[in-house]
Design a protein around this motif. Structure first.
Motif, PDB file in Angstrom:
ATOM      1  N   UNK A   1     -45.970  -4.050   7.602  1.00  0.00           N
ATOM      2  CA  UNK A   1     -47.124  -3.498   8.312  1.00  0.00           C
ATOM      3  C   UNK A   1     -47.348  -4.283   9.591  1.00  0.00           C
ATOM      4  N   UNK A   2     -46.952  -3.691  10.710  1.00  0.00           N
ATOM      5  CA  UNK A   2     -47.187  -4.309  12.014  1.00  0.00           C
ATOM      6  C   UNK A   2     -46.954  -3.266  13.098  1.00  0.00           C
ATOM      7  N   UNK A   3     -47.381  -3.568  14.298  1.00  0.00           N
ATOM      8  CA  UNK A   3     -47.221  -2.666  15.435  1.00  0.00           C
ATOM      9  C   UNK A   3     -45.996  -3.062  16.253  1.00  0.00           C
ATOM     10  N   UNK A   4     -45.173  -2.074  16.574  1.00  0.00           N
ATOM     11  CA  UNK A   4     -44.035  -2.289  17.451  1.00  0.00           C
ATOM     12  C   UNK A   4     -44.415  -1.778  18.837  1.00  0.00           C
TER      13      UNK A   4
ATOM     14  N   UNK B   1     -37.109  -2.743  22.181  1.00  0.00           N
ATOM     15  CA  UNK B   1     -36.337  -3.962  22.448  1.00  0.00           C
ATOM     16  C   UNK B   1     -36.712  -5.099  21.498  1.00  0.00           C
ATOM     17  N   UNK B   2     -37.914  -5.028  20.906  1.00  0.00           N
ATOM     18  CA  UNK B   2     -38.308  -6.032  19.912  1.00  0.00           C
ATOM     19  C   UNK B   2     -37.352  -6.039  18.721  1.00  0.00           C
ATOM     20  N   UNK B   3     -36.726  -4.891  18.471  1.00  0.00           N
ATOM     21  CA  UNK B   3     -35.885  -4.742  17.286  1.00  0.00           C
ATOM     22  C   UNK B   3     -34.403  -4.829  17.602  1.00  0.00           C
ATOM     23  N   UNK B   4     -34.064  -5.104  18.852  1.00  0.00           N
ATOM     24  CA  UNK B   4     -32.656  -5.197  19.252  1.00  0.00           C
ATOM     25  C   UNK B   4     -31.956  -6.275  18.425  1.00  0.00           C
ATOM     26  N   UNK B   5     -30.842  -5.925  17.856  1.00  0.00           N
ATOM     27  CA  UNK B   5     -30.077  -6.853  17.031  1.00  0.00           C
ATOM     28  C   UNK B   5     -30.508  -6.894  15.581  1.00  0.00           C
ATOM     29  N   UNK B   6     -31.642  -6.241  15.254  1.00  0.00           N
ATOM     30  CA  UNK B   6     -32.132  -6.273  13.878  1.00  0.00           C
ATOM     31  C   UNK B   6     -31.739  -5.039  13.075  1.00  0.00           C
ATOM     32  N   UNK B   7     -31.202  -4.013  13.759  1.00  0.00           N
ATOM     33  CA  UNK B   7     -30.852  -2.780  13.053  1.00  0.00           C
ATOM     34  C   UNK B   7     -29.668  -2.120  13.730  1.00  0.00           C
ATOM     35  N   UNK B   8     -28.879  -1.410  12.945  1.00  0.00           N
ATOM     36  CA  UNK B   8     -27.800  -0.595  13.506  1.00  0.00           C
ATOM     37  C   UNK B   8     -28.366   0.690  14.099  1.00  0.00           C
ATOM     38  N   UNK B   9     -29.422   1.197  13.478  1.00  0.00           N
ATOM     39  CA  UNK B   9     -30.083   2.413  13.966  1.00  0.00           C
ATOM     40  C   UNK B   9     -31.580   2.275  13.745  1.00  0.00           C
TER      41      UNK B   9
END
Length: 366
Positions: free
Chosen positions: A178-181, A185-193
């Protein structure tokens, strides 16, 4: 047999679109033991826009000229109907009921053989018929009207979403955050998609100014004698609708574009009560109720469902802009989103099951 590949998927959005997408993803990636699915949202049930809605299946607030709408709506209708005839119905709040859709004719002469008012989505449902005498006479108090009745389904989102979330939480591959994105770009490198199911918040997150609020206000009342849906569209006074739930009845409503107000107003309350009492006069006697308002994610160009690879090489599948039809289109959109994901993150082992499709998508956790 399991697949040794490791995939990381982030879904942003914890409403009906986000959770149905998550369930569909797990169904298609059953063989991927190392799947990491993270669902990030600022709100989960009971705080989502869907929790305010009546949950009535009808392609409302979207253009039916887009053939995708009918395809998504048909698939979703079939899933909900399967669930009604299953052990899920009571816990998940899935109810089959007739829906009377009425339209004011403003004193025009109505022909019994005039099917021009029949919308293109009607062939998707199991049963429907145009209202003719003596059925239409039941609504003489509304003045000249035309209309139809169809076999539809109401999905009580405030019951349905917690059941989906409970199912997802039982899978060790799934994590809720539970958080606001504020930026992809905050998630770059954390997911493939990344799958963007943020609804109205896509206006900021995706920089899409074509998405804007369509404010809806409703009143939840105790009216246990009402066992069918009624929707009345007038020429000059807007609409009124009555949608039973398991323990209340939802009276609506409004569709106010570009209105960001989530506080119920007395003016809208009076309008809703007056319009609904026009349909069923006994509602004049009910003065209590819980007033709620929410913001539907209306998009000028219709639903955005597509893959985007950003300049900084982030793969995003967008799925937002469902207006008032999020519930109606949910499972159909989720299916198409996951089909796109499969082209980017291949899964080679075909999963087969003898279970009904709705049971493959999610199961009741008691």
């Amino acid at each position: 047999m399991s697949d040794s590949r490791s995939y990381r998927v982030i879904i942003i959005g914890g409403g009906i679109i986000g959770l149905t997408t998550a369930c569909t993803l797990l169904k298609e990636y059953t063989s991927i033991d190392k799947l990491q699915l993270t669902i990030i949202s600022t709100t989960f049930s009971p705080e989502t826009t869907g929790d305010v809605s009546a949950g009535y299946w009808e392609p409302y607030g979207v253009s039916l000229n887009d053939e995708r709408m009918l395809r998504w709506a048909r698939y979703t209708y079939d899933i909900f109907m399967q669930e009604f005839f299953s052990t899920k119905a009571a816990q998940a709040g899935v109810m089959q009921m007739p829906g009377h859709i009425l339209k004011s004719q403003n004193d025009q002469q109505i022909s019994e053989n005039d099917d021009a008012t029949v919308p293109s989505f009607l062939p998707l449902v199991r049963h429907y018929r145009v209202l003719k005498d003596p059925e239409i006479r039941m609504f003489d108090h509304l003045g000249p009207v035309t209309g139809f009745v169809m076999s539809s389904v109401v999905t009580e989102v405030r019951r349905y979403l917690p059941q989906l979330q409970r199912f997802l939480e039982c899978d060790s591959r799934v994590k809720f955050v539970k958080k606001k994105i504020h930026s992809f770009s905050e998630l770059k490198g954390e997911a493939d998609i990344i799958i963007n199911c943020t609804g109205l918040s896509a206006r900021e997150l995706a920089g899409d100014l074509t998405i804007r609020p369509a404010r809806g206000q409703v009143i939840r009342v105790h009216a246990p004698w009402i066992k069918a849906v009624y929707y009345f569209e007038t020429v000059n006074e807007g609409v009124g609708y009555i949608v039973p739930q398991s323990d209340t009845v939802v009276l609506g409503g409004t569709f106010q574009l570009d209105d960001w107000n989530t506080t119920p107003t007395e003016q809208d309350t009076r309008h809703i009560r007056r319009m609904c009492a026009k349909i069923l006069p006994a509602l004049e006697q009910i003065q209590d109720g819980i007033e709620q308002a929410g913001l539907r994610p209306y998009r000028d160009g219709g639903v955005r469902l597509e893959h985007e690879r950003t300049m900084d090489e982030i793969d995003i599948v967008h799925c937002y802009g469902h207006s008032g039809a999020g519930i109606t289109l949910s499972w159909g959109c989720a299916k198409d989103v996951v089909e796109i994901v499969k082209t980017l993150l291949p899964v080679y082992e075909q999963h087969s099951s003898d279970l009904p499709e709705h049971e493959q998508l999610w199961r009741l956790v008691l």
